[in-house]
Design a protein around this motif. Structure first.
Motif, mmCIF file in Angstrom:
data_model
loop_
_atom_site.group_PDB
_atom_site.id
_atom_site.type_symbol
_atom_site.label_atom_id
_atom_site.label_comp_id
_atom_site.label_asym_id
_atom_site.label_seq_id
_atom_site.Cartn_x
_atom_site.Cartn_y
_atom_site.Cartn_z
ATOM 1 N N ASP A 49 0.827 -1.323 0.262
ATOM 2 C CA ASP A 49 0.338 0.074 0.031
ATOM 3 C C ASP A 49 0.636 1.699 0.434
ATOM 4 O O ASP A 49 2.224 1.241 0.528
ATOM 5 C CB ASP A 49 -0.622 0.233 1.062
ATOM 6 N N PRO A 50 0.260 2.434 -0.622
ATOM 7 C CA PRO A 50 1.475 3.734 -0.768
ATOM 8 C C PRO A 50 1.238 4.223 0.427
ATOM 9 O O PRO A 50 2.412 4.983 0.910
ATOM 10 C CB PRO A 50 0.881 4.100 -2.151
ATOM 11 N N GLU A 51 0.631 4.016 1.868
ATOM 12 C CA GLU A 51 0.447 4.879 2.418
ATOM 13 C C GLU A 51 0.571 3.918 3.743
ATOM 14 O O GLU A 51 1.758 4.460 5.109
ATOM 15 C CB GLU A 51 -0.846 5.027 3.198
ATOM 16 N N LYS A 52 0.440 2.555 3.888
ATOM 17 C CA LYS A 52 0.991 1.683 5.163
ATOM 18 C C LYS A 52 2.071 0.907 4.891
ATOM 19 O O LYS A 52 2.280 0.526 3.813
ATOM 20 C CB LYS A 52 -0.839 1.080 5.240
ATOM 21 N N PRO A 53 2.892 -0.149 5.312
ATOM 22 C CA PRO A 53 3.106 -0.981 5.687
ATOM 23 C C PRO A 53 2.770 -2.564 4.908
ATOM 24 O O PRO A 53 3.434 -3.845 5.390
ATOM 25 C CB PRO A 53 3.916 -0.774 7.205
ATOM 26 N N THR A 55 0.745 -5.315 2.788
ATOM 27 C CA THR A 55 0.530 -5.651 1.146
ATOM 28 C C THR A 55 -1.365 -4.841 1.333
ATOM 29 O O THR A 55 -2.333 -4.931 1.698
ATOM 30 C CB THR A 55 0.680 -7.096 1.319
ATOM 31 N N LEU A 56 -1.443 -5.201 0.158
ATOM 32 C CA LEU A 56 -2.907 -5.457 -1.323
ATOM 33 C C LEU A 56 -3.304 -6.274 -0.465
ATOM 34 O O LEU A 56 -4.961 -6.273 -0.069
ATOM 35 C CB LEU A 56 -2.742 -4.701 -1.972
ATOM 36 N N GLU A 57 -2.689 -7.121 0.080
ATOM 37 C CA GLU A 57 -3.357 -7.857 0.383
ATOM 38 C C GLU A 57 -3.627 -8.276 1.938
ATOM 39 O O GLU A 57 -5.235 -8.793 2.206
ATOM 40 C CB GLU A 57 -2.894 -9.876 0.179
ATOM 41 N N GLU A 58 -2.964 -7.861 2.744
ATOM 42 C CA GLU A 58 -3.075 -7.423 4.313
ATOM 43 C C GLU A 58 -4.239 -6.718 4.565
ATOM 44 O O GLU A 58 -5.308 -6.661 5.189
ATOM 45 C CB GLU A 58 -2.472 -6.868 4.675
ATOM 46 N N LEU A 59 -4.263 -6.027 3.654
ATOM 47 C CA LEU A 59 -5.860 -5.105 3.702
ATOM 48 C C LEU A 59 -7.247 -4.825 2.608
ATOM 49 O O LEU A 59 -7.499 -5.095 3.165
ATOM 50 C CB LEU A 59 -5.131 -3.594 3.159
ATOM 51 N N GLU A 60 -6.694 -5.960 2.767
ATOM 52 C CA GLU A 60 -8.138 -7.130 1.841
ATOM 53 C C GLU A 60 -8.476 -5.568 0.631
ATOM 54 O O GLU A 60 -10.100 -5.891 -0.068
ATOM 55 C CB GLU A 60 -9.027 -6.964 2.348
ATOM 56 N N VAL A 61 -7.686 -5.828 -0.124
ATOM 57 C CA VAL A 61 -8.090 -4.435 -1.062
ATOM 58 C C VAL A 61 -7.617 -5.181 -2.017
ATOM 59 O O VAL A 61 -8.873 -5.335 -3.103
ATOM 60 C CB VAL A 61 -6.603 -2.670 -1.372
ATOM 61 N N VAL A 62 -7.127 -6.821 -2.382
ATOM 62 C CA VAL A 62 -6.971 -7.380 -3.708
ATOM 63 C C VAL A 62 -7.710 -8.919 -2.478
ATOM 64 O O VAL A 62 -7.150 -8.656 -1.454
ATOM 65 C CB VAL A 62 -5.770 -7.899 -3.955
ATOM 66 N N VAL A 87 -11.205 2.866 2.038
ATOM 67 C CA VAL A 87 -12.003 4.038 2.567
ATOM 68 C C VAL A 87 -12.399 4.116 0.876
ATOM 69 O O VAL A 87 -11.871 4.192 -0.086
ATOM 70 C CB VAL A 87 -11.399 4.699 2.729
ATOM 71 N N PRO A 88 -14.208 4.723 1.228
ATOM 72 C CA PRO A 88 -14.799 5.117 -0.497
ATOM 73 C C PRO A 88 -13.964 6.189 -0.897
ATOM 74 O O PRO A 88 -14.360 6.666 -1.897
ATOM 75 C CB PRO A 88 -16.126 5.922 0.128
ATOM 76 N N HIS A 89 -13.262 6.876 -0.373
ATOM 77 C CA HIS A 89 -12.535 8.233 -0.111
ATOM 78 C C HIS A 89 -11.181 8.906 -0.308
ATOM 79 O O HIS A 89 -10.913 8.987 -0.566
ATOM 80 C CB HIS A 89 -12.931 9.114 0.465
ATOM 81 N N CYS A 90 -10.479 7.250 -0.626
ATOM 82 C CA CYS A 90 -9.435 6.906 -0.763
ATOM 83 C C CYS A 90 -8.470 7.748 -1.547
ATOM 84 O O CYS A 90 -9.173 7.492 -3.032
ATOM 85 C CB CYS A 90 -8.893 5.234 -1.170
ATOM 86 N N SER A 91 -7.558 8.396 -1.616
ATOM 87 C CA SER A 91 -7.138 8.995 -2.478
ATOM 88 C C SER A 91 -5.916 8.598 -3.524
ATOM 89 O O SER A 91 -5.887 9.264 -4.044
ATOM 90 C CB SER A 91 -6.189 10.944 -1.627
ATOM 91 N N LEU A 92 -5.465 8.017 -2.723
ATOM 92 C CA LEU A 92 -4.220 7.087 -3.787
ATOM 93 C C LEU A 92 -5.149 5.680 -4.245
ATOM 94 O O LEU A 92 -4.214 4.663 -4.799
ATOM 95 C CB LEU A 92 -3.258 5.784 -2.679
ATOM 96 N N ALA A 93 -6.798 5.750 -4.576
ATOM 97 C CA ALA A 93 -6.859 5.100 -5.130
ATOM 98 C C ALA A 93 -6.346 4.291 -6.722
ATOM 99 O O ALA A 93 -6.499 2.971 -7.060
ATOM 100 C CB ALA A 93 -8.767 4.812 -5.814
ATOM 101 N N THR A 94 -6.472 5.849 -7.395
ATOM 102 C CA THR A 94 -5.963 6.117 -8.555
ATOM 103 C C THR A 94 -4.499 5.294 -8.637
ATOM 104 O O THR A 94 -3.473 3.989 -10.090
ATOM 105 C CB THR A 94 -5.596 6.753 -9.703
ATOM 106 N N LEU A 95 -3.121 5.259 -7.957
ATOM 107 C CA LEU A 95 -1.701 5.135 -7.193
ATOM 108 C C LEU A 95 -2.099 3.597 -7.286
ATOM 109 O O LEU A 95 -1.305 3.148 -8.065
ATOM 110 C CB LEU A 95 -1.138 6.099 -6.357
ATOM 111 N N CYS A 99 -0.529 0.677 -9.949
ATOM 112 C CA CYS A 99 0.743 -0.325 -8.994
ATOM 113 C C CYS A 99 0.358 -1.412 -9.642
ATOM 114 O O CYS A 99 1.397 -2.350 -10.373
ATOM 115 C CB CYS A 99 1.160 -0.817 -7.857
ATOM 116 N N LEU A 100 -1.304 -2.009 -10.136
ATOM 117 C CA LEU A 100 -1.304 -3.080 -10.339
ATOM 118 C C LEU A 100 -1.169 -3.665 -11.748
ATOM 119 O O LEU A 100 -0.598 -4.755 -12.678
ATOM 120 C CB LEU A 100 -2.890 -3.398 -9.901
ATOM 121 N N GLN A 101 -1.642 -1.756 -12.657
ATOM 122 C CA GLN A 101 -0.965 -2.605 -13.873
ATOM 123 C C GLN A 101 0.403 -2.353 -13.668
ATOM 124 O O GLN A 101 0.738 -3.621 -15.107
ATOM 125 C CB GLN A 101 -1.140 -1.018 -14.569
ATOM 126 N N VAL A 102 1.272 -2.006 -13.398
ATOM 127 C CA VAL A 102 2.419 -1.867 -13.413
ATOM 128 C C VAL A 102 3.350 -3.608 -13.171
ATOM 129 O O VAL A 102 4.465 -3.951 -13.975
ATOM 130 C CB VAL A 102 3.534 -0.528 -12.718
#
Length: 161
Positions: A49-53, A55-62, A87-95, A99-102
């Protein structure tokens, strides 16, 4: 005699299918797509995650369920990822989408087309962000920005690297 042979053949086929000894083509194709989806998930689960230590898996983003793979042709696949920002207003969703694309462009060993979306109802501006992260020109332009590229590199690097 022909009818009896057909009935025996059908019965044997059904017994083999139910016992798991034989698969029809759709079963094999489904299994192959599930294996490809797991392969994709294994690539993206370790993105940080760009802000937290975490992973996207740990945060259940993916999750495993957010990856779908469809066969386009011989050895070519459409990968659809629907991720959920924390969160619904996550400012880093585009980032995160970048990251997923790259990471997938770099790491997948098979020919593919990629579609990345924010899961419906999980972000206040999901439609706009979906357009941005699936626009190849915008992705390329973003990766030309040295500051943004450095952030992406830190997120997609493997812990062992």
């Amino acid at each position: 005699m022909e009818i009896a042979f057909s009935l025996v053949s059908l019965t044997v086929t059904k017994i083999l299918q139910f016992s798991g000894l034989a698969y029809n083509r759709n079963d094999l194709k489904t299994k192959k797509m599930e294996e490809k989806a797991l392969e994709v998930y294994d690539v993206i689960r370790s993105i940080r995650d760009p802000e937290k230590p975490n992973t996207l898996e740990e945060l259940e983003v993916v999750t495993e369920k957010c990856v779908e793979v469809q066969e386009l042709g011989e050895d070519e696949y459409l990968i659809i990822i629907k991720f959920s920002p924390t969160v619904p207003h996550c400012s880093l969703a585009t980032l995160i989408g970048l990251c997923l694309q790259v990471k997938l462009q770099r790491c997948l060993p098979f020919k593919h087309k990629l579609e990345i979306y924010i899961s419906e109802g999980t972000h206040s501006t999901e439609e706009d962000i979906n357009k941005q992260i699936n626009d190849k020109e915008r992705v390329a332009a973003a990766m030309e920005n040295p500051n943004l590229r450095e952030i992406v590199e830190q997120c997609v690097i493997e812990p062992d690297d």
